[in-house]
Design an enzyme around this catalytic site. Structure first.
Site, mmCIF file in Angstrom:
data_model
loop_
_atom_site.group_PDB
_atom_site.id
_atom_site.type_symbol
_atom_site.label_atom_id
_atom_site.label_comp_id
_atom_site.label_asym_id
_atom_site.label_seq_id
_atom_site.Cartn_x
_atom_site.Cartn_y
_atom_site.Cartn_z
ATOM 1 N N CYS A 190 54.192 -28.231 62.166
ATOM 2 C CA CYS A 190 54.427 -29.269 63.168
ATOM 3 C C CYS A 190 55.337 -30.410 62.717
ATOM 4 C CB CYS A 190 53.107 -29.801 63.720
ATOM 5 S SG CYS A 190 51.723 -29.819 62.606
ATOM 6 N N ARG A 217 47.891 -22.110 52.835
ATOM 7 C CA ARG A 217 46.705 -22.964 52.809
ATOM 8 C C ARG A 217 45.748 -22.460 51.742
ATOM 9 N NH1 ARG A 217 45.766 -23.283 59.391
ATOM 10 N NH2 ARG A 217 47.820 -24.169 59.857
ATOM 11 N N GLN A 231 52.126 -18.073 61.576
ATOM 12 C CA GLN A 231 51.665 -18.487 62.896
ATOM 13 C C GLN A 231 52.706 -18.174 63.958
ATOM 14 O OE1 GLN A 231 51.165 -22.648 61.644
ATOM 15 N NE2 GLN A 231 49.010 -22.454 62.188
ATOM 16 N N ASP A 270 53.818 -19.969 66.177
ATOM 17 C CA ASP A 270 53.686 -21.399 66.389
ATOM 18 C C ASP A 270 54.675 -21.894 67.429
ATOM 19 O OD1 ASP A 270 52.350 -23.681 65.846
ATOM 20 O OD2 ASP A 270 53.120 -23.964 63.819
ATOM 21 N N HIS A 282 55.610 -25.856 69.605
ATOM 22 C CA HIS A 282 55.277 -27.235 69.959
ATOM 23 C C HIS A 282 56.099 -27.618 71.177
ATOM 24 C CE1 HIS A 282 54.035 -26.918 65.741
ATOM 25 N NE2 HIS A 282 53.050 -27.696 66.144
ATOM 26 N N LYS A 337 41.577 -30.359 73.551
ATOM 27 C CA LYS A 337 42.158 -29.029 73.374
ATOM 28 C C LYS A 337 41.410 -27.993 74.201
ATOM 29 C CE LYS A 337 39.369 -27.743 69.335
ATOM 30 N NZ LYS A 337 39.372 -27.070 68.025
ATOM 31 N N HIS A 340 50.507 -28.713 70.704
ATOM 32 C CA HIS A 340 50.495 -27.647 69.705
ATOM 33 C C HIS A 340 49.893 -26.422 70.387
ATOM 34 C CE1 HIS A 340 50.633 -30.614 66.229
ATOM 35 N NE2 HIS A 340 50.232 -31.383 67.227
#
Length: 641
Positions: free
Chosen positions: A335, A364, A382, A384, A386, A470, A516
């Site tokens: 992000c 991670r 991911q 991912d 945004h 969320k 996100h």
């Protein structure tokens, strides 16, 4: 003098007036309720022995209710601990929570437990349950509880107790066995009828590999034996589908000790499946106006300080490196990079929404004890994205994301789902960043998107992240297991931290909202779930090898190669089994390797330009011309059946 009356409401809309102090157990009897384990009183779980002191809404819990099942398995964990203490009096108890499928208890018995030990524990649990012991809640002053555990030498319980600030501590007692617990629990052990001790694993105390290693004993229990047998059958099927075994047998991926735990090596066959998923999702996002970016794997420490990751996510980040006097850290999330792309130029309200997407690999730190095949790794790719949008665009963006999530997962065969909406706890506004009016608007927008799309959802007060509400979407696989896959998260904090702006219609600066979102979650975890969902037998469009051509004899190999070349030109993934083996073995091997289509070719096929088609599940489909088979396969791929 008659006791004061209170009014009790039930989920079906009915009400009942009872005397103040009436227990939930008595209330259930008055209502003629059967199979009751506990109850929710104004949404809070309570023992059946709990008295009702004021007007309230009561929902009784049975084993069929998730909350009731959790309480049932929590009491079963206490029964397991009681059995261990009777068989191993010197054992020290740690923790014993319910989990998604059963329960466990961490114990220190000074040695490993053998299969014979587990059989004895299971038999003792059955014996204790048959005694139908009353399970009673008691409270002790904190200092008295400390002295009790000091006398018993229960060092793990003592450590937990010393962290509890309450003046009085609750315990549950059954036939002299006492365990510290907030509860609630079943009213008696006789309700625990069908019991199975499933196995053990090692577990470090408090999840810290520097602490004592304990034995974690897993178990399951049900009200009826047929429920237990159905569970064991399902467990055996889950073992058959285990993605770690199938990943090795089908040569999809491996995790090698020399490379490092939690770091995945994708083999060619697995890479094909992953690429097919990526290409499918890319096409979906392209059609929805997403813009693709690529970002670095490391960044200067100052970026992670500004984003806040360094303060609230440091323990999950890998150590950094020094370059020219600057410290760089490996990214745990994408992000901040996407934020910097947004901030790279002046944005107008006309530019929004801006949707940035990336298959971004992050790293991670997860303790080695929790790593699990593809489902829990240290290298995470991911899907991912945004979305930077105006506040008035939130609802439409959320609606589009829900449509995307349901459409994508339905393509992979996940049609049943549950949705959770996580919002603020209004009692603790200090826990949340951002202005209350922005939160009000965001929560309402999420809720309206769910309502207008007619999506059933559970509202979860207090479960929002500090930076925004969320939506989580959980999908059920072929075995009925629930997986959290899609997350849609609003964020007011990062736009604030990085000073993001856009110029509004009023020609003044405004703060965008950041969404996100991950549809699949991570490619590693999603592929692990997908392998088990399909038991390794991927549909044709995902299969690493879609067709295998099987020549009956060596003289048929040239024609087999011609068939394969034709199919490859059509875009199919094709292999040829040219081994000097009997055709029955070739067919059997292709079945074991879960190849969707097998094309057998011999003298007749070579002479007529046809292929004898077999399907891995439908069996012999008879002869087809090469053109007809190609058209059939391409149509199946196009429809992703």
């Amino acid at each position: 003098m008659e006791r004061e009356r209170i009014r009790i409401r039930f989920p079906d809309g009915t009400e009942l007036e009872v005397a103040r102090g009436t227990t939930l157990e008595a209330l259930a009897r008055a209502r003629g309720e059967e199979g009751i384990l506990a109850a929710l009183v104004d949404g809070q779980p309570r023992d059946l022995s709990s008295p009702l002191e004021r007007d309230a809404e009561v929902r009784f819990l049975r084993f069929e209710d998730p909350e009731g099942r959790s309480i049932y398995w929590h009491s079963s964990a206490h029964l397991l601990a009681q059995a261990v203490k009777e068989l191993f009096p010197g054992a020290k108890l740690a923790i014993g929570p319910p989990i998604d499928d059963g329960f466990y208890y961490d114990v220190d018995v000074g040695r490993s437990l053998t299969p014979e030990d587990l059989e004895r524990i299971e038999e003792k649990m059955r014996e204790l349950a048959a005694r139908d012991q009353r399970i009673e809640r008691i409270e002790l002053p904190r200092e008295e509880a400390i002295r009790l555990y000091q006398q018993l030498g229960e060092k793990y319980k003592l450590e937990l107790l010393q962290e509890i600030p309450d003046e009085r501590v609750s315990f549950y007692r059954q036939d002299g066995f006492l365990d510290m617990c907030r509860g609630p629990h079943l009213p008696r052990t006789g309700l625990i009828r069908a019991i199975k001790v499933l196995g053990t694993s090692g577990a470090y105390w408090r999840g810290d590999e520097r602490r004592e290693q304990l034995v974690r004993i897993y178990g399951i229990a049900f009200p009826a034996e047929e429920q237990l047998q159905a569970f064991l059958d399902r467990l055996e099927e889950a073992r058959r589908r285990d993605h770690r075994r199938l990943g090795r047998e089908l040569e999809l991926f491996s995790i090698e000790e020399e490379v490092g735990p939690g770091l995945v090596l994708w083999h060619p066959r697995g890479a094909v499946v992953r690429r097919a998923i990526e290409e499918f999702l890319r096409a979906q996002l392209d059609a929805r106006g997403y813009l693709w970016v690529y970002t670095p794997h490391v960044a200067r420490e100052v970026l992670w300080e500004q984003s806040g990751h360094l303060s609230w996510y440091r323990e999950n980040m890998f150590s950094g490196i020094e370059v020219e006097g600057q410290r760089y850290l490996v990214k745990p999330m994408n992000c901040p990079f996407h934020v910097m792309v947004y901030r790279s130029k002046t944005r107008s309200y006309r530019d929004l929404p801006l949707r940035l997407a990336e298959f971004g690999t992050v790293y991670r730190y997860e303790r080695s004890g929790v790593l699990h095949g593809l489902l829990r790794v240290r290298m995470i790719t991911q899907d991912d994205a945004h979305i930077f949008c105006r506040p008035d665009q939130i609802e439409s963006e959320i609606a589009d994301l829900l449509d995307l999530a349901f459409s994508v997962h339905e393509t992979f065969g996940f049609e049943r789902y549950e949705v959770t909406l996580s919002v603020r706890d209004p009692r603790t506004p200090e826990k949340y960043a951002g202005r209350p009016e922005v939160w009000d608007h965001a929560e309402a927008a999420l809720e309206q998107a769910l309502i207008r799309r007619n999506v059933a959802y559970t509202r979860a007060p207090g479960e929002a992240n500090f930076y925004g509400p969320k939506i989580d979407v959980y999908f059920f696989d072929a075995l009925g297991r629930k997986w959290q896959l899609t997350t849609i998260q609003l964020d007011f904090t990062l736009p604030e931290r990085f000073g993001l702006e856009y110029t509004g219609e009023d020609n003044r600066p405004h703060r965008p909202v950041m969404i996100h979102r991950a549809i699949l979650g991570s490619l590693e975890r999603f592929l692990g779930i997908l392998i088990e969902h399909y038991a390794g037998a991927f549909p044709l469009w995902l299969a690493p090898e879609q067709v295998r051509v099987l020549p009956i004899a060596d003289r048929h190999l040239p024609f087999a190669q011609e068939v394969a070349a034709h199919l490859r030109k059509s875009g199919l993934r094709v292999g040829v089994d040219g081994r000097n083996e009997k055709i029955t073995k070739k067919v059997r091997d292709a079945q074991v390797e879960k190849v969707p289509y097998m094309l057998v070719v011999g003298d007749r096929e070579a002479a007529t330009g046809t292929v004898a088609v077999r399907h891995r599940s439908a069996g012999d489909l008879g002869p087809l011309s090469l053109e007809d088979f190609t058209a059939r396969a391409l149509q199946e791929i196009a429809t992703r059946r």
